[in-house]
Design an enzyme around this catalytic site. Structure first.
Site, PDB file in Angstrom:
ATOM      1  N   THR A   1     -16.665  -0.287 -14.866  1.00  0.00           N
ATOM      2  CA  THR A   1     -16.562   1.139 -15.188  1.00  0.00           C
ATOM      3  C   THR A   1     -17.755   1.589 -16.026  1.00  0.00           C
ATOM      4  O   THR A   1     -18.356   2.640 -15.766  1.00  0.00           O
ATOM      5  CB  THR A   1     -15.237   1.398 -15.941  1.00  0.00           C
ATOM      6  OG1 THR A   1     -14.172   0.791 -15.206  1.00  0.00           O
ATOM      7  CG2 THR A   1     -14.965   2.871 -16.101  1.00  0.00           C
TER       8      THR A   1
ATOM      9  N   TYR B   1     -11.277   2.121 -20.366  1.00  0.00           N
ATOM     10  CA  TYR B   1     -12.328   3.089 -20.039  1.00  0.00           C
ATOM     11  C   TYR B   1     -12.030   3.786 -18.703  1.00  0.00           C
ATOM     12  O   TYR B   1     -12.541   4.860 -18.436  1.00  0.00           O
ATOM     13  CB  TYR B   1     -13.678   2.379 -19.881  1.00  0.00           C
ATOM     14  CG  TYR B   1     -14.393   1.987 -21.166  1.00  0.00           C
ATOM     15  CD1 TYR B   1     -13.895   2.300 -22.426  1.00  0.00           C
ATOM     16  CD2 TYR B   1     -15.610   1.309 -21.106  1.00  0.00           C
ATOM     17  CE1 TYR B   1     -14.578   1.923 -23.580  1.00  0.00           C
ATOM     18  CE2 TYR B   1     -16.303   0.946 -22.252  1.00  0.00           C
ATOM     19  CZ  TYR B   1     -15.786   1.250 -23.486  1.00  0.00           C
ATOM     20  OH  TYR B   1     -16.476   0.884 -24.612  1.00  0.00           O
ATOM     21  N   GLY B   2     -11.241   3.132 -17.884  1.00  0.00           N
ATOM     22  CA  GLY B   2     -11.083   3.561 -16.490  1.00  0.00           C
ATOM     23  C   GLY B   2     -10.430   4.902 -16.279  1.00  0.00           C
ATOM     24  O   GLY B   2     -10.469   5.450 -15.181  1.00  0.00           O
TER      25      GLY B   2
ATOM     26  N   THR C   1     -13.334  -6.234 -14.192  1.00  0.00           N
ATOM     27  CA  THR C   1     -13.399  -7.578 -14.780  1.00  0.00           C
ATOM     28  C   THR C   1     -12.066  -8.025 -15.391  1.00  0.00           C
ATOM     29  O   THR C   1     -11.888  -9.204 -15.681  1.00  0.00           O
ATOM     30  CB  THR C   1     -14.514  -7.653 -15.835  1.00  0.00           C
ATOM     31  OG1 THR C   1     -14.329  -6.601 -16.796  1.00  0.00           O
ATOM     32  CG2 THR C   1     -15.880  -7.508 -15.191  1.00  0.00           C
ATOM     33  N   HIS C   2     -11.141  -7.097 -15.568  1.00  0.00           N
ATOM     34  CA  HIS C   2      -9.814  -7.491 -16.054  1.00  0.00           C
ATOM     35  C   HIS C   2      -9.029  -8.285 -14.998  1.00  0.00           C
ATOM     36  O   HIS C   2      -8.183  -9.116 -15.339  1.00  0.00           O
ATOM     37  CB  HIS C   2      -8.986  -6.260 -16.419  1.00  0.00           C
ATOM     38  CG  HIS C   2      -9.286  -5.674 -17.770  1.00  0.00           C
ATOM     39  ND1 HIS C   2     -10.460  -5.036 -18.070  1.00  0.00           N
ATOM     40  CD2 HIS C   2      -8.540  -5.637 -18.901  1.00  0.00           C
ATOM     41  CE1 HIS C   2     -10.424  -4.618 -19.323  1.00  0.00           C
ATOM     42  NE2 HIS C   2      -9.262  -4.963 -19.855  1.00  0.00           N
TER      43      HIS C   2
ATOM     44  N   SER D   1     -14.606  -2.854 -22.218  1.00  0.00           N
ATOM     45  CA  SER D   1     -13.634  -2.027 -22.923  1.00  0.00           C
ATOM     46  C   SER D   1     -12.618  -2.884 -23.679  1.00  0.00           C
ATOM     47  O   SER D   1     -11.941  -2.401 -24.569  1.00  0.00           O
ATOM     48  CB  SER D   1     -12.885  -1.154 -21.914  1.00  0.00           C
ATOM     49  OG  SER D   1     -12.202  -1.992 -20.993  1.00  0.00           O
TER      50      SER D   1
ATOM     51  N   CYS E   1     -18.393  -4.892 -17.429  1.00  0.00           N
ATOM     52  CA  CYS E   1     -17.394  -3.869 -17.132  1.00  0.00           C
ATOM     53  C   CYS E   1     -17.922  -3.033 -15.973  1.00  0.00           C
ATOM     54  O   CYS E   1     -18.996  -2.426 -16.068  1.00  0.00           O
ATOM     55  CB  CYS E   1     -17.208  -2.997 -18.375  1.00  0.00           C
ATOM     56  SG  CYS E   1     -16.119  -1.595 -18.141  1.00  0.00           S
TER      57      CYS E   1
END
Ligand code: DGL
Length: 278
Positions: free
Chosen positions: A82, A49-50, A192-193, A18, A80
């Protein structure tokens, strides 16, 4: 995958997220596959996206996947959690011959690594609400107790690039408090953030909690599948694209990852989804 490359195309490994989170997977891919051409799409205009619907996430993932394939991708990495939770099934159905590697909270390795069997998972609300995540827990949690902590707003703050702001510290304190109260010994970064703010998370959770991520394992799986494709040798390169502001992504990559030689471009090929944010 039977789609022929045009004469000016080189087979590449396509990666998307995202936004900036998938860069933590990309970092591992560059480390493990320095001679492989990589193309990364940050769907910044639609991040995060979450907090979006499953239909929206699926439609964006299919559109970006198509864009990457059109640009020579012969293996996709969904960087990602999500998008993996909501869209990887639809992607595999649409491109049955294409190897696609997903990113999922590593419940199984966390259970193996946990001393006390009390494990926290930090992830987006959409990941935690997904049937795929619940199935992962049912399959791998065993006797361990899993404390799933949805983190609304956290990826948004990381996207701003202010990786040490007071707002970020305050939100982390709120999100980690229930995990600390539960006495977890292990915490999984299920988005992943989050490895981009690992030092802050470590400080918040304290020295007795081990913090795990999955990015190296994802890159390892991608490397294994890439080797199996038996493609002609190529020169490693990185193309970065964003549906947001390319200059902002370039600055982020330079500051957060120290990649001074990389410049992002505007993503132009993804068709509009027609879906409104939810
Ligand atoms: N980086 C993503 C993940 O791993 C999504 C963050 C977001 O867009 O909400 O889940």
């Amino acid at each position: 995958m039977n789609i022929a490359l045009s004469p000016d195309q080189v087979a590449c490994l396509g990666v998307f997220d995202s936004g900036v989170g998938g860069l933590t997977v990309l970092r591992e891919l560059r480390r493990q596959l320095p001679a492989v051409p990589l193309r990364y799409v940050a769907d910044t205009a639609h991040a995060p996206y979450g907090q979006r619907s499953s239909a929206f996430i699926t439609e964006r993932s299919l559109a970006i996947g198509q864009h990457l394939i059109d640009h020579g991708a012969r293996l996709l990495v969904v960087a990602c959690n999500t998008a993996t939770a909501h869209a990887i099934h639809a992607m595999r159905q649409r491109w049955p011959g294409l190897p696609i590697v997903g990113t999922e909270p590593g419940i199984k390795p966390a259970v193996a690594a946990s001393h006390g069997g009390r494990i926290g998972v930090l992830a987006t609300p959409a990941t935690i609400a997904s049937a795929r995540y619940q199935a992962l827990l049912a399959r791998h949690a065993g006797a361990a107790q899993i404390f799933s902590q949805p983190c609304p707003g956290l990826a948004d703050l990381i996207e701003t690039g202010e990786l040490e702001s007071a707002a970020l510290r305050e939100l982390l304190a709120t999100l980690c408090a229930p995990l600390r109260a539960a006495g977890v010994d292990t915490v999984l970064m299920g988005c992943t953030h989050y490895p981009l703010i690992q030092p802050l998370l470590e400080a918040e959770l304290g020295p007795t909690v081990q913090l795990l991520n999955i990015e190296a394992a994802v890159a390892q799986q991608a490397a294994r599948l890439w080797a199996g494709l038996d493609l002609p040798a190529a020169a490693g390169r990185l193309d970065l694209e964003t549906s947001g502001d390319p200059e902002e992504l370039t600055r982020f990559v330079q500051r957060a990852l120290g990649w001074q030689d990389v410049g992002a471009e505007r993503l132009t090929m993804v068709p509009r989804t027609g879906l409104e944010p939810v």
